[in-house]
Design an enzyme around this catalytic site. Structure first.
Site, PDB file in Angstrom:
ATOM      1  N   GLU A  44       0.845  -1.197   0.000  1.00 26.23           N
ATOM      2  CA  GLU A  44       0.000   0.000   0.000  1.00 26.23           C
ATOM      3  C   GLU A  44       0.885   1.254   0.000  1.00 26.23           C
ATOM      4  O   GLU A  44       1.928   1.300   0.632  1.00 26.23           O
ATOM      5  CB  GLU A  44      -0.868  -0.004   1.258  1.00 26.23           C
ATOM      6  N   LYS A 110      -9.661   2.626  -2.184  1.00 30.10           N
ATOM      7  CA  LYS A 110      -9.858   2.038  -0.859  1.00 30.10           C
ATOM      8  C   LYS A 110     -11.212   2.444  -0.280  1.00 30.10           C
ATOM      9  O   LYS A 110     -11.510   3.620  -0.135  1.00 30.10           O
ATOM     10  CB  LYS A 110      -8.726   2.480   0.058  1.00 30.10           C
ATOM     11  N   CYS A 144      -5.562  -2.733   2.783  1.00 31.60           N
ATOM     12  CA  CYS A 144      -5.287  -2.641   4.215  1.00 31.60           C
ATOM     13  C   CYS A 144      -6.532  -2.743   5.101  1.00 31.60           C
ATOM     14  O   CYS A 144      -7.029  -3.838   5.343  1.00 31.60           O
ATOM     15  CB  CYS A 144      -4.507  -1.364   4.493  1.00 31.60           C
TER      16      CYS A 144
END
Length: 260
Positions: A44, A110, A144
């Site tokens: 990431e 995300k 994540c």
């Protein structure tokens, strides 16, 4: 279309808020891979580390890093993927980029911004799930903090690989290990997580623990913590078919719709 897929997991330290140096470092690492692979996965925010100082490192989709990814994918004839800070229409996104050797680019923003670090105050959350079709494989990329939310990862699209890139810190690494394994078991898919190591500019430490689990939750990678490693994992479509045909757990899923 391929029945077998080779994926390189790049676990490494990152240079804080220095896209140019990170591109140089990753260029060397990628070119050091001697074995032919189908996909190379970077962590990431691989050009900067997990920074809330988006303005200093953000790029556009016509910027240097996207061009670098396209050049790298073409040079090594492998897809290259990871997330970067992207500026678009006055907003910042923690955007996962997947670039194929042909130059085709797909992206996912995300969905779950990390409120504990104030990510929601800086970055705009994504609203759409992405399922990639590559070499006959269906891949669901996530980033994540998304790992903590199983409904968003739920395998309603019959994907083969669940892929997470991360800056997941040391104090909660046990959760990372447990959730990666759980996502593989509940979705009957390969579950891959690529996490960084080192200490970032906010003095947060990372130990890696990058891994790949098969559809039964068995770890098929051997990546040591706290070391820069490039590990190649071999995935098999026959493995997925065998266990999904024998153990029809996905057919017993609860039916519901996710309201945005």
């Amino acid at each position: 279309m391929k029945d077998d897929l080779k994926i390189a997991l790049v676990q490494t330290d990152l240079v804080w808020e220095n896209p140019e140096q990170n591109r140089l470092n990753f260029g060397e690492k990628i070119k050091s891979i001697k074995e032919e692979v189908d996909i190379i996965i970077l962590p990431e925010m691989f050009t900067s580390g997990f920074t809330m100082n988006a303005k200093s490192v953000a790029e556009t989709m016509d910027g240097v890093t996207v061009s670098w990814l396209k050049d790298m994918a073409k040079t090594v004839q492998s897809a290259v993927a990871g997330s970067v800070v992207i500026s678009e229409d006055g907003s910042y996104f923690n955007r996962f980029l997947f670039v194929e050797p042909s130059g085709k680019l797909s992206y996912y923003d995300k969905r779950h911004t990390f409120t504990l670090a104030g990510e929601h105050k800086v970055y705009t959350a994504g609203k759409s799930k992405l399922i990639l079709d590559y070499e006959g494989w269906r891949i669901c990329p996530l980033v994540c903090y998304d790992l903590r939310f199983p409904v968003w990862a739920r395998n309603t699209e019959n994907y083969d690989i669940l892929l997470y890139v991360a800056n997941w810190p040391v104090p909660r690494i046990d959760a990372w290990d447990a959730l990666l394994k759980a996502r593989a078991i509940e979705n009957m898919s390969y579950s891959i997580g690529v996490n960084r190591i080192g200490v970032d500019g906010a003095n947060i430490g990372y130990c890696g623990s990058s891994a790949c689990y098969d559809v039964l939750g068995k770890k098929i990678s051997e990546i040591p913590m706290n070391k820069e490693v490039i590990e190649i994992v071999n995935l098999s479509k026959n493995h997925i078919r065998k266990y999904r045909n024998a153990l029809k757990f996905l057919e017993d899923r609860d039916e519901f719709n996710l309201l945005m």
